[in-house]
Design a protein around this motif. Structure first.
Motif, mmCIF file in Angstrom:
data_model
loop_
_atom_site.group_PDB
_atom_site.id
_atom_site.type_symbol
_atom_site.label_atom_id
_atom_site.label_comp_id
_atom_site.label_asym_id
_atom_site.label_seq_id
_atom_site.Cartn_x
_atom_site.Cartn_y
_atom_site.Cartn_z
ATOM 1 N N ILE A 1 5.872 15.260 13.368
ATOM 2 C CA ILE A 1 4.974 15.546 14.467
ATOM 3 C C ILE A 1 3.695 16.080 13.835
ATOM 4 N N GLY A 2 3.672 17.031 12.820
ATOM 5 C CA GLY A 2 2.735 17.835 12.265
ATOM 6 C C GLY A 2 1.858 16.589 11.637
ATOM 7 N N ARG A 3 2.458 15.836 10.712
ATOM 8 C CA ARG A 3 1.855 14.799 9.771
ATOM 9 C C ARG A 3 1.054 14.008 10.932
ATOM 10 N N ALA A 4 1.865 13.495 11.822
ATOM 11 C CA ALA A 4 1.110 12.625 12.674
ATOM 12 C C ALA A 4 -0.160 12.837 13.417
ATOM 13 N N ASN A 5 0.072 14.394 13.852
ATOM 14 C CA ASN A 5 -1.256 14.908 14.462
ATOM 15 C C ASN A 5 -2.438 15.006 13.432
ATOM 16 N N ALA A 6 -2.151 15.503 12.324
ATOM 17 C CA ALA A 6 -3.299 15.290 11.239
ATOM 18 C C ALA A 6 -3.698 14.013 11.074
ATOM 19 N N VAL A 7 -2.810 13.176 10.936
ATOM 20 C CA VAL A 7 -3.408 11.613 10.643
ATOM 21 C C VAL A 7 -4.216 11.150 11.857
ATOM 22 N N ILE B 1 0.849 -1.236 0.040
ATOM 23 C CA ILE B 1 -0.118 -0.092 -0.036
ATOM 24 C C ILE B 1 0.843 1.304 -0.232
ATOM 25 N N PHE B 2 2.131 1.058 -0.224
ATOM 26 C CA PHE B 2 2.971 2.302 -0.030
ATOM 27 C C PHE B 2 2.790 3.192 -1.117
ATOM 28 N N LEU B 3 2.562 2.771 -2.543
ATOM 29 C CA LEU B 3 2.287 3.760 -3.491
ATOM 30 C C LEU B 3 0.803 4.645 -3.117
ATOM 31 N N LEU B 4 -0.242 3.705 -2.572
ATOM 32 C CA LEU B 4 -1.233 4.426 -2.279
ATOM 33 C C LEU B 4 -1.079 5.588 -1.299
ATOM 34 N N GLY B 5 -0.264 5.205 -0.376
ATOM 35 C CA GLY B 5 0.103 6.354 0.742
ATOM 36 C C GLY B 5 0.765 7.374 0.091
ATOM 37 N N THR C 1 -0.047 5.385 15.393
ATOM 38 C CA THR C 1 0.408 6.588 15.032
ATOM 39 C C THR C 1 0.840 7.492 16.216
ATOM 40 N N ARG C 2 0.235 7.258 17.368
ATOM 41 C CA ARG C 2 0.674 8.094 18.449
ATOM 42 C C ARG C 2 2.015 7.693 19.016
ATOM 43 N N ALA C 3 2.501 6.496 18.670
ATOM 44 C CA ALA C 3 3.962 6.003 18.905
ATOM 45 C C ALA C 3 4.613 6.359 18.234
ATOM 46 N N LEU C 4 4.475 6.694 16.689
ATOM 47 C CA LEU C 4 5.368 7.173 15.986
ATOM 48 C C LEU C 4 5.594 8.645 16.191
ATOM 49 N N ARG C 5 4.429 9.396 16.521
ATOM 50 C CA ARG C 5 4.671 10.960 16.891
ATOM 51 C C ARG C 5 5.545 11.063 18.331
ATOM 52 N N ALA C 6 5.296 10.005 19.164
ATOM 53 C CA ALA C 6 6.227 10.016 20.314
ATOM 54 C C ALA C 6 7.461 9.840 20.064
ATOM 55 N N TYR C 7 7.787 9.140 18.834
ATOM 56 C CA TYR C 7 9.251 8.604 18.581
ATOM 57 C C TYR C 7 9.799 10.018 18.143
ATOM 58 N N SER D 1 -2.696 6.276 4.930
ATOM 59 C CA SER D 1 -2.332 7.500 5.446
ATOM 60 C C SER D 1 -1.351 7.544 6.343
ATOM 61 N N VAL D 2 -1.233 6.521 7.440
ATOM 62 C CA VAL D 2 -0.409 6.049 8.328
ATOM 63 C C VAL D 2 1.152 6.109 7.765
ATOM 64 N N VAL D 3 1.033 5.472 6.447
ATOM 65 C CA VAL D 3 2.447 5.279 5.728
ATOM 66 C C VAL D 3 3.219 6.776 5.682
ATOM 67 N N GLY D 4 2.337 7.680 5.283
ATOM 68 C CA GLY D 4 3.081 9.124 5.075
ATOM 69 C C GLY D 4 3.692 9.197 6.478
ATOM 70 N N VAL D 5 3.072 9.108 7.569
ATOM 71 C CA VAL D 5 3.878 9.483 8.910
ATOM 72 C C VAL D 5 5.123 8.558 9.124
ATOM 73 N N TYR D 6 5.242 7.226 8.773
ATOM 74 C CA TYR D 6 6.402 6.356 8.766
ATOM 75 C C TYR D 6 7.457 7.129 7.686
#
Length: 508
Positions: free
Chosen positions: A117-123, A8-12, A143-149, A47-52
């Motif tokens: 952080i901003g992208r994670a907040n929006a997602v 799903i990376f391309l969709l992201g 996604t919260r774990a990604l933002r915390a990282y 959408s979470v892919v974008g945070v990664y």
């Protein structure tokens, strides 16, 4: 439900193109909205892919990674006598004289850490606003774990930063500074809450779930954060770091690769038993790029490694890092030094007919092209190139780190015998001579050997104190302890006057 992340990376990426922004005053998802889009977990995951992808940039060769290595005894970027590479802001960090105007620190803030952080907040807000939010709680936790990282990096670099969790900034109510203690508490609480919800690596198909965070990935991150807990809060957290490292170790899901170098092969990513946290990279699909070889290697290595480009001869290391290894230690082979040869044993010859010999840096501002040892961290073996971009996945946390975190915590808590066994377990893998006794200096040196150029060295040197007391490169004196955090970039204080500058630094 198990979903293949790369599938799903391309969709992201399509979602990112539609929104393509980290400005929190703009829509992240273009015409898509939670009401008409998040019908399935797969759609939400795109959408979470974008945070990664945004967070992965902490491990690439850009400013977020560089300021985690600059100022240490293992990473130097000298200006070249032949032209290029000189950057006074880089020199400033290497001298431990960073100012609020430092552009590398400013870019790390505005291009790398806070966009993640901003992208994670929006997602997170979009997932929570979805009519199907009850079915998306695991993704919200992830996604919260990604933002915390990402906040962990902000806390580590700049100490006192604003905690902001909304999708948009109100210009009439700008974020204010939180203390490093408050950011630490936020990061820990967010990760611990996420770990309660996220799946264990033992409960998913590892090859298809990779590189998403699992429960063990969050525990590994917590072990890393708690390890420097005394630096961040003034209170040691050895028991907490130990407990989280043991959670990963006791899962039985991870083990050491046969060689350290195997962790960094383009062909051994989702299948590696040692990688706990990594980031998927595929420049052939516009999904990130690994440019370590471009930035590091000498120009003549184009032929040695059959590269489709000429490397730029920038990033270097020196004798301090090299001399930590004994000759029998297989990890020493990662540092290219001395007379250089092609793979067939023929000497690598310069235009004047002389053999290329890599020597220590003699002049940090005007080094000759053969000055500086080279670290071959990510192997060109098996790479599918896209120009000068490799597809080696970025490695963030390895199993050997959990072993050495456990060893350090046990040692500091008085259990020297088990700590010695763990350090020797890591050394034995690389054919290094086993230690008969152990000191804190041994543990610091072993971490430096094992994690060369993996972004740990600055944190480790600060924790052990060598960041302040040792001299290396163009750092010639003792560093004040308040320089253990970087100044808040001046441009951020101009943009948001509600932010406070860190102690002892001027606002401008």
């Amino acid at each position: 439900m198990e979903t293949n992340y790369k599938r799903i990376f391309l969709l992201g990426l399509l979602i990112l193109v539609l929104g393509g922004c980290t400005d929190l005053d703009e829509e992240l998802f273009g015409r898509l909205s939670p009401d008409n889009y998040y019908r399935t977990e797969e759609e939400a995951l795109s959408s979470v892919v974008g945070v990664y992808q945004s967070l992965s940039r902490v491990a690439d060769v850009g400013d977020a990674w560089r300021i985690s290595e600059f100022g240490t005894d293992e990473f130097f970027v000298p200006g070249r006598a032949s032209g290029g590479w000189f950057d006074e802001y880089n020199m400033e960090i290497m001298r431990h004289e960073v100012t609020p105007q430092n552009s590398a620190s400013a870019r790390a803030w505005s291009w790398y850490i806070f966009p993640a952080i901003g992208r994670a907040n929006a997602v997170i807000q979009s997932l929570e606003d979805s009519p199907n939010s009850d079915q998306l709680q695991t993704l919200i936790a992830e996604t919260r774990a990604l933002r915390a990282y990402a906040y962990f990096y902000a806390m580590d670099f700049w100490g006192n930063v604003p905690i902001f969790t909304e999708a948009r900034v109100d210009p009439e109510n700008l974020p204010t500074t939180n203390t490093r203690q408050e950011v630490f508490d936020f990061v820990v609480s967010e990760m611990e809450a996420a770990a309660e919800v996220m799946p264990s690596v033992n409960d998913v198909d590892r090859s298809s779930y990779y590189p998403r965070f699992t429960k063990e990935a969050v525990y590994a991150a917590l072990a890393t954060i708690y390890l420097n807990g005394e630096v961040y809060t003034g209170t040691p957290h050895w028991e907490d770091a130990l407990a989280n490292a043991e959670r990963v170790i006791n899962s039985g899901a991870f083990s050491l690769e046969e060689r350290v170098q195997d962790c960094f092969l383009a062909t051994n990513e989702s299948n590696s038993p040692e990688i706990i946290v990594g980031f998927s990279i595929d420049p052939n699909r516009n999904a990130g790029a690994n440019q370590f070889i471009l930035y590091t290697q000498h120009a003549l290595t184009k032929e040695k490694y059959d590269l489709p480009f000429t490397p730029a001869n920038g990033y270097s290391t020196g004798p301090i890092a090299l001399n930590r290894y004994e000759d029998r230690d297989e990890r020493k082979a990662m540092i290219e030094h001395g007379p250089q040869y092609y793979s067939n044993g023929e000497p690598m010859l310069l235009a004047n007919g002389e053999q290329l010999e890599l020597i220590p840096i003699q002049d940090m501002t005007a080094a000759e092209d053969n000055e500086g040892f080279k670290v071959l961290k990510y192997s060109p073996e098996g790479v599918s190139w896209s120009g000068f971009n490799a597809d080696n996945d970025f490695v963030l946390i390895r199993y050997s780190d959990m072993l050495l975190i456990k060893a350090e915590c046990l040692f500091r808590l008085g259990n020297h015998g088990e700590a010695l066994n763990l350090v020797n377990q890591v050394r034995e893998r690389s054919n290094a001579t086993l230690l008969s006794s152990l000191t804190l200096d041994d543990i610091e040196d072993e971490r430096a050997r094992e994690f060369l150029w993996e972004g740990h060295r600055r944190r480790d040197m600060i924790r052990f104190g060598s960041y302040f007391t040792d001299t290396f490169g163009i750092k010639t004196g003792v560093t004040e302890e308040w320089r253990g955090i970087y100044p808040i970039p001046a441009e951020q204080i101009v943009a948001n006057p509600m932010l406070d500058q860190n102690p002892n630094y001027p606002n401008q």
